[in-house]
Write a protein that holds these residues in place. Structure first.
Motif, PDB file in Angstrom:
ATOM      1  N   GLY A  76       6.782 -10.190 -33.679  1.00 55.46           N
ATOM      2  CA  GLY A  76       7.473  -9.795 -32.334  1.00 55.46           C
ATOM      3  C   GLY A  76       8.836  -9.315 -32.768  1.00 55.46           C
ATOM      4  O   GLY A  76       9.855  -9.735 -31.827  1.00 55.46           O
ATOM      5  N   ASP A  77       8.765  -8.464 -33.442  1.00 52.75           N
ATOM      6  CA  ASP A  77      10.071  -7.616 -34.018  1.00 52.75           C
ATOM      7  C   ASP A  77      11.192  -8.411 -34.220  1.00 52.75           C
ATOM      8  O   ASP A  77      12.383  -8.393 -34.051  1.00 52.75           O
ATOM      9  CB  ASP A  77      10.452  -6.911 -32.827  1.00 52.75           C
ATOM     10  CG  ASP A  77       9.503  -5.813 -32.639  1.00 52.75           C
ATOM     11  OD1 ASP A  77       8.837  -5.230 -33.868  1.00 52.75           O
ATOM     12  OD2 ASP A  77       9.062  -5.260 -31.322  1.00 52.75           O
ATOM     13  N   GLU A  78      11.059  -9.897 -34.817  1.00 54.67           N
ATOM     14  CA  GLU A  78      12.056 -10.792 -35.165  1.00 54.67           C
ATOM     15  C   GLU A  78      12.615 -10.337 -36.533  1.00 54.67           C
ATOM     16  O   GLU A  78      13.677 -11.085 -36.871  1.00 54.67           O
ATOM     17  CB  GLU A  78      11.492 -12.244 -35.184  1.00 54.67           C
ATOM     18  CG  GLU A  78      11.409 -13.018 -33.892  1.00 54.67           C
ATOM     19  CD  GLU A  78      12.396 -12.891 -32.735  1.00 54.67           C
ATOM     20  OE1 GLU A  78      13.529 -13.538 -33.363  1.00 54.67           O
ATOM     21  OE2 GLU A  78      12.255 -12.695 -31.602  1.00 54.67           O
ATOM     22  N   VAL A  79      11.804  -9.769 -37.306  1.00 57.01           N
ATOM     23  CA  VAL A  79      12.400  -9.201 -38.381  1.00 57.01           C
ATOM     24  C   VAL A  79      12.146  -7.733 -38.507  1.00 57.01           C
ATOM     25  O   VAL A  79      11.159  -7.223 -37.720  1.00 57.01           O
ATOM     26  CB  VAL A  79      11.617  -9.800 -39.576  1.00 57.01           C
ATOM     27  CG1 VAL A  79      11.631 -11.259 -39.602  1.00 57.01           C
ATOM     28  CG2 VAL A  79      10.113  -9.582 -39.710  1.00 57.01           C
ATOM     29  N   SER A  80      12.986  -7.046 -39.347  1.00 55.39           N
ATOM     30  CA  SER A  80      12.939  -5.455 -39.644  1.00 55.39           C
ATOM     31  C   SER A  80      12.217  -5.288 -40.902  1.00 55.39           C
ATOM     32  O   SER A  80      11.754  -6.313 -41.602  1.00 55.39           O
ATOM     33  CB  SER A  80      14.203  -4.896 -39.796  1.00 55.39           C
ATOM     34  OG  SER A  80      15.004  -5.495 -40.756  1.00 55.39           O
ATOM     35  N   THR A  81      11.534  -4.200 -41.103  1.00 54.20           N
ATOM     36  CA  THR A  81      11.003  -3.840 -42.249  1.00 54.20           C
ATOM     37  C   THR A  81      11.765  -3.948 -43.526  1.00 54.20           C
ATOM     38  O   THR A  81      11.148  -4.412 -44.542  1.00 54.20           O
ATOM     39  CB  THR A  81      10.423  -2.443 -42.290  1.00 54.20           C
ATOM     40  OG1 THR A  81      11.336  -1.497 -41.963  1.00 54.20           O
ATOM     41  CG2 THR A  81       9.117  -2.116 -41.087  1.00 54.20           C
ATOM     42  N   ARG A  82      13.041  -3.725 -43.408  1.00 53.56           N
ATOM     43  CA  ARG A  82      13.971  -4.020 -44.395  1.00 53.56           C
ATOM     44  C   ARG A  82      13.782  -5.580 -44.951  1.00 53.56           C
ATOM     45  O   ARG A  82      13.983  -5.899 -45.957  1.00 53.56           O
ATOM     46  CB  ARG A  82      15.062  -3.627 -43.875  1.00 53.56           C
ATOM     47  CG  ARG A  82      16.301  -3.919 -45.070  1.00 53.56           C
ATOM     48  CD  ARG A  82      17.710  -3.192 -44.638  1.00 53.56           C
ATOM     49  NE  ARG A  82      18.104  -2.741 -45.712  1.00 53.56           N
ATOM     50  CZ  ARG A  82      19.281  -1.862 -45.429  1.00 53.56           C
ATOM     51  NH1 ARG A  82      19.888  -1.394 -44.410  1.00 53.56           N
ATOM     52  NH2 ARG A  82      19.738  -1.353 -46.754  1.00 53.56           N
ATOM     53  N   GLU A  83      13.876  -6.350 -43.818  1.00 53.42           N
ATOM     54  CA  GLU A  83      13.983  -8.081 -43.892  1.00 53.42           C
ATOM     55  C   GLU A  83      12.709  -8.505 -44.529  1.00 53.42           C
ATOM     56  O   GLU A  83      12.524  -9.387 -45.504  1.00 53.42           O
ATOM     57  CB  GLU A  83      14.319  -8.651 -42.474  1.00 53.42           C
ATOM     58  CG  GLU A  83      14.406 -10.380 -42.631  1.00 53.42           C
ATOM     59  CD  GLU A  83      15.417 -10.646 -43.385  1.00 53.42           C
ATOM     60  OE1 GLU A  83      15.741 -12.090 -43.280  1.00 53.42           O
ATOM     61  OE2 GLU A  83      16.362  -9.778 -43.845  1.00 53.42           O
ATOM     62  N   VAL A  84      11.386  -7.619 -44.192  1.00 53.07           N
ATOM     63  CA  VAL A  84      10.255  -8.031 -44.738  1.00 53.07           C
ATOM     64  C   VAL A  84      10.400  -7.980 -46.132  1.00 53.07           C
ATOM     65  O   VAL A  84       9.739  -8.692 -46.972  1.00 53.07           O
ATOM     66  CB  VAL A  84       9.256  -7.091 -43.949  1.00 53.07           C
ATOM     67  CG1 VAL A  84       7.678  -7.214 -44.838  1.00 53.07           C
ATOM     68  CG2 VAL A  84       9.047  -7.567 -42.555  1.00 53.07           C
ATOM     69  N   ALA A  85      11.002  -6.718 -46.400  1.00 52.31           N
ATOM     70  CA  ALA A  85      10.925  -6.352 -47.937  1.00 52.31           C
ATOM     71  C   ALA A  85      11.714  -7.694 -48.702  1.00 52.31           C
ATOM     72  O   ALA A  85      11.367  -7.841 -49.733  1.00 52.31           O
ATOM     73  CB  ALA A  85      11.585  -4.931 -48.423  1.00 52.31           C
ATOM     74  N   ARG A  86      13.012  -7.752 -48.018  1.00 54.44           N
ATOM     75  CA  ARG A  86      13.829  -8.868 -48.927  1.00 54.44           C
ATOM     76  C   ARG A  86      13.088 -10.178 -48.937  1.00 54.44           C
ATOM     77  O   ARG A  86      13.132 -10.854 -50.120  1.00 54.44           O
ATOM     78  CB  ARG A  86      15.092  -8.953 -48.130  1.00 54.44           C
ATOM     79  CG  ARG A  86      15.999  -9.856 -48.709  1.00 54.44           C
ATOM     80  CD  ARG A  86      17.400 -10.396 -47.522  1.00 54.44           C
ATOM     81  NE  ARG A  86      16.803 -11.254 -46.695  1.00 54.44           N
ATOM     82  CZ  ARG A  86      16.915 -12.487 -46.808  1.00 54.44           C
ATOM     83  NH1 ARG A  86      16.949 -13.014 -47.802  1.00 54.44           N
ATOM     84  NH2 ARG A  86      16.324 -13.318 -45.778  1.00 54.44           N
ATOM     85  N   LEU A  87      12.291 -10.599 -47.878  1.00 53.40           N
ATOM     86  CA  LEU A  87      11.829 -12.050 -48.040  1.00 53.40           C
ATOM     87  C   LEU A  87      10.459 -11.880 -48.811  1.00 53.40           C
ATOM     88  O   LEU A  87      10.537 -12.970 -49.763  1.00 53.40           O
ATOM     89  CB  LEU A  87      11.258 -12.191 -46.480  1.00 53.40           C
ATOM     90  CG  LEU A  87      12.494 -12.603 -45.527  1.00 53.40           C
ATOM     91  CD1 LEU A  87      11.708 -12.551 -44.136  1.00 53.40           C
ATOM     92  CD2 LEU A  87      13.057 -13.874 -45.782  1.00 53.40           C
ATOM     93  N   ARG A  88       9.930 -10.927 -48.995  1.00 46.40           N
ATOM     94  CA  ARG A  88       8.736 -10.513 -50.084  1.00 46.40           C
ATOM     95  C   ARG A  88       9.396 -10.888 -51.435  1.00 46.40           C
ATOM     96  O   ARG A  88       8.551 -11.337 -52.205  1.00 46.40           O
ATOM     97  CB  ARG A  88       7.827  -9.455 -49.749  1.00 46.40           C
ATOM     98  CG  ARG A  88       7.142  -9.548 -48.391  1.00 46.40           C
ATOM     99  CD  ARG A  88       6.287  -8.248 -48.536  1.00 46.40           C
ATOM    100  NE  ARG A  88       5.162  -8.262 -49.401  1.00 46.40           N
ATOM    101  CZ  ARG A  88       4.535  -7.295 -49.654  1.00 46.40           C
ATOM    102  NH1 ARG A  88       4.664  -6.290 -49.418  1.00 46.40           N
ATOM    103  NH2 ARG A  88       3.388  -7.584 -50.883  1.00 46.40           N
TER     104      ARG A  88
END
Length: 119
Positions: A76-88
């Motif tokens: 739901g666009d709660e995270v950005s692709t940059r945030e996805v990379a950081r969380l991974r």
């Protein structure tokens, strides 16, 4: 009033003031300590939440074959692709650390085995 009485009263007043300041400092220290604990607990909880989010995102991307952009859309666009990379990265780092700790425990067990066999 004699000099001795004045000195005794002055000493008593000074000691009372010092005692009060010590009590105030001790109370402040207890408050600061409690706040520091709250900060550290919140940070650890956030780190654990980030790790779990990263693990879920990794599963979405690797197991379900989604792109990072698709994972963002599913969230739901709660995270950005940059945030996805950081969380991974957080999840991967946690997994690496756990693997190193397991390797360390295994190495200790392996080192003990020959010694007990030789006995």
């Amino acid at each position: 009033m004699g000099k001795q009485t004045i000195r005794q009263e002055a000493r008593r007043a000074a000691l009372d003031a010092q005692s009060k300041r010590r009590e105030e400092r001790a109370e402040r220290e207890r408050r600061v300590e409690a706040l520091a604990i709250k900060v550290l607990v919140a940070i650890r909880e956030r780190e654990a939440a980030d790790r779990r989010a990263g693990e879920a995102l990794t599963e979405m991307i690797e197991t379900e074959r989604l792109s990072a952009r698709e994972a963002v859309q599913w969230c739901g666009d709660e995270v950005s692709t940059r945030e996805v990379a950081r969380l991974r990265r957080v999840a991967a780092d946690a997994a690496d650390q756990a693997a190193q700790e397991d390797d360390g425990a295994g190495a200790d067990t392996g080192a003990d085995a020959p010694t007990s066999a030789a006995s």
